[in-house]
Enzyme design. Structure first.
Site: not given
Ligand code: CAO
Length: 440
Positions: A238, A412-415
């Protein structure tokens, strides 16, 4: 050659039944007793067998048609005795062959098929390799498979003579659901790696030659490898891109001066070397940008290896400049030159392309404003850089000409979140604006 008509025989108590399956097509060679169509009432389904052997010349029914005793199913081309043909065609409602359908109860698919006083079962007894052959299974199993959408011809039968049982259909279905196997239809719709698991519609098939002359060239090895990686990274991460500008007016003057001072060394310093150094400083201040996701954990790397995208005749390659934190601008420039040369000559070793913790993709030597680079997994961010331009910048009192460098940071929008990305870019801009800040 003679032709003959094959009709729906006496099907018992049913008035009208729907055709739910066409088991042969025009041109197929059929044997006497081979199933031609499957019909279904609200109580049962049954296969209608052929009264004679021959080649299907004309199919007279379509899926969904309602048929009853005497309805014309198809016309066969036969090599049989004309007398028999005449007898059959003259009596369409009374097929000459012992064509009694096999009836299965839909409510109990596992039950053995009920054969209504049939001298010859309609279900094929022993399959041959013929292409028109039906899978070897009882009507109840066939119906069950049909309800689940299981392609029976792809199911391996474990029963005697390869007969497909209800359990075989169930196991096949489970294997497809768990992803252990794919049906031929799935494979056709989505060849490996093109989004099969995403349930996407098939890739458009266009006959380009219809619209003008074309030339077809196979993708190179590097393009194939990097394409597969880029596709995975684009789909699985993402990713968000933040664009920003850095004022590199003073830094550019310093770069030009450095090159002048080092003219004789043969090493040319480009903005990319400063960018690598500035990125290391930003990565050290924001360590999550130098990490990788591993399941539910983040792996923070205590080393700073910077990959840089290099445009080569064979396609995109990403050599890695190791331990950039320990090297000065001149050494970085010299190593970068060597790695870029090797990349262009196709001589990079796997070790020289691995271990990156962050990547920079610079199009500064070519042009452009901003772009959205794709993260090089398992890294969590990448910096895209375009060509610097002189722009009027408001200094509080007047517009001043400043050399502005466009930056595009994909993360990375997860991180990482948007605030951290904005801070990273702002800090990077500050460093590029004044490298003394690295010392703070
Ligand atoms: N703004 C203005 N000028 C720039 C610049 C910038 N941001 N970055 C480089 N330049 C200038 C250089 O100073 C050099 O100028 P001179 O010829 O006057 O000395 C010229 O552009 C060419 O630079 P370069 O490309 O040779 O050197 P580099 O260090 O900037 O880049 C390399 C090296 C290997 C990264 C580059 O050659 C390359 O391959 N770039 C393409 C990367 C790429 O394809 N990215 C996209 C990946 S996604 O498909």
């Amino acid at each position: 050659m003679a032709t003959m008509e094959v009709n729906v025989p006496d099907i018992g108590d049913f008035d009208e039944v729907a055709v739910i399956e066409l088991l042969v097509k025009v041109g197929d060679k059929v044997r006497a007793e081979q199933s031609l169509i499957t019909v279904e009432s609200d109580k049962a389904s049954m296969e209608i067998p052929s009264s004679h052997a021959g080649v299907v010349k004309d199919l007279k029914v379509a899926l969904g048609d309602k048929v009853k005793q005497g309805s014309l199913i198809l016309v066969l081309e036969t090599s049989g005795a004309p007398a028999a043909v005449a007898a059959s065609t003259s009596a369409p409602t009374a097929p000459a062959a012992p064509s009694v359908p096999v009836v299965a109860s839909p409510s109990a698919p596992a039950a053995a098929p009920v054969v209504a006083a049939a001298p010859a079962p309609a279900v094929i007894a022993s399959p041959s390799p013929s292409s028109v052959e039906l899978p070897h299974a009882s009507p109840s199993v066939r119906k069950f498979a049909r309800e689940l959408g299981v392609p029976l011809n792809e199911v391996k039968g474990t029963g005697p003579k390869g007969r497909i049982s209800l359990e075989d259909v169930q196991s096949f279905s489970k294997a497809v659901m768990s992803g252990d196997i794919r049906t031929q239809a799935q494979a056709q719709k989505a060849p490996a790696g093109d989004g099969a698991g995403l349930g996407l519609i098939p890739w458009p098939k266009v006959d380009f030659a219809k619209f003008g002359p074309i030339e077809r060239k196979e993708l190179g090895r590097i393009q194939k490898i990097s394409g597969a990686n880029l596709l995975r990274n684009a789909i699985m991460i993402p990713a968000v891109t933040n664009h920003d500008d850095a004022d590199i007016t003073e830094l550019e003057a310093f770069r030009v001066l450095t090159n002048k001072e080092n003219e004789k060394s043969g090493v040319k310093v480009t903005m990319l070397a400063f960018l690598i150094k500035a990125c290391v400083a930003a990565l050290q201040k924001f360590p999550q940008f130098n990490s990788s996701l591993d399941g539910d954990s983040l792996v923070y790397k205590q080393y700073w290896h910077i990959g840089f995208a290099a445009d080569t005749p064979n396609g995109l390659m990403v050599p890695v400049l190791k331990d950039a934190d320990k090297k000065g601008i001149l050494q970085i420039s010299a190593e970068m030159g060597e790695l870029a040369k090797k990349a262009r000559e196709g001589k990079l070793s796997p070790a020289e392309m691995s271990g990156a913790t962050f990547t920079i993709s610079s199009l500064g030597g070519i042009g452009g404003r901003y772009f959205t680079p794709i993260i090089n997994a398992p890294e969590v961010a990448i910096l895209g850089v375009c060509r610097s331009t002189m722009e009027p910048v408001w200094n509080g009192q007047a517009f001043e000409p400043r050399l502005m460098l466009p930056l595009s940071l994909t993360w990375d929008h997860r991180v990482i979140d948007g605030a951290a990305a904005a801070r990273f870019n702002a800090y990077l801009g500050q460093i590029l604006g004044d490298f003394r800040r690295v010392l703070l």
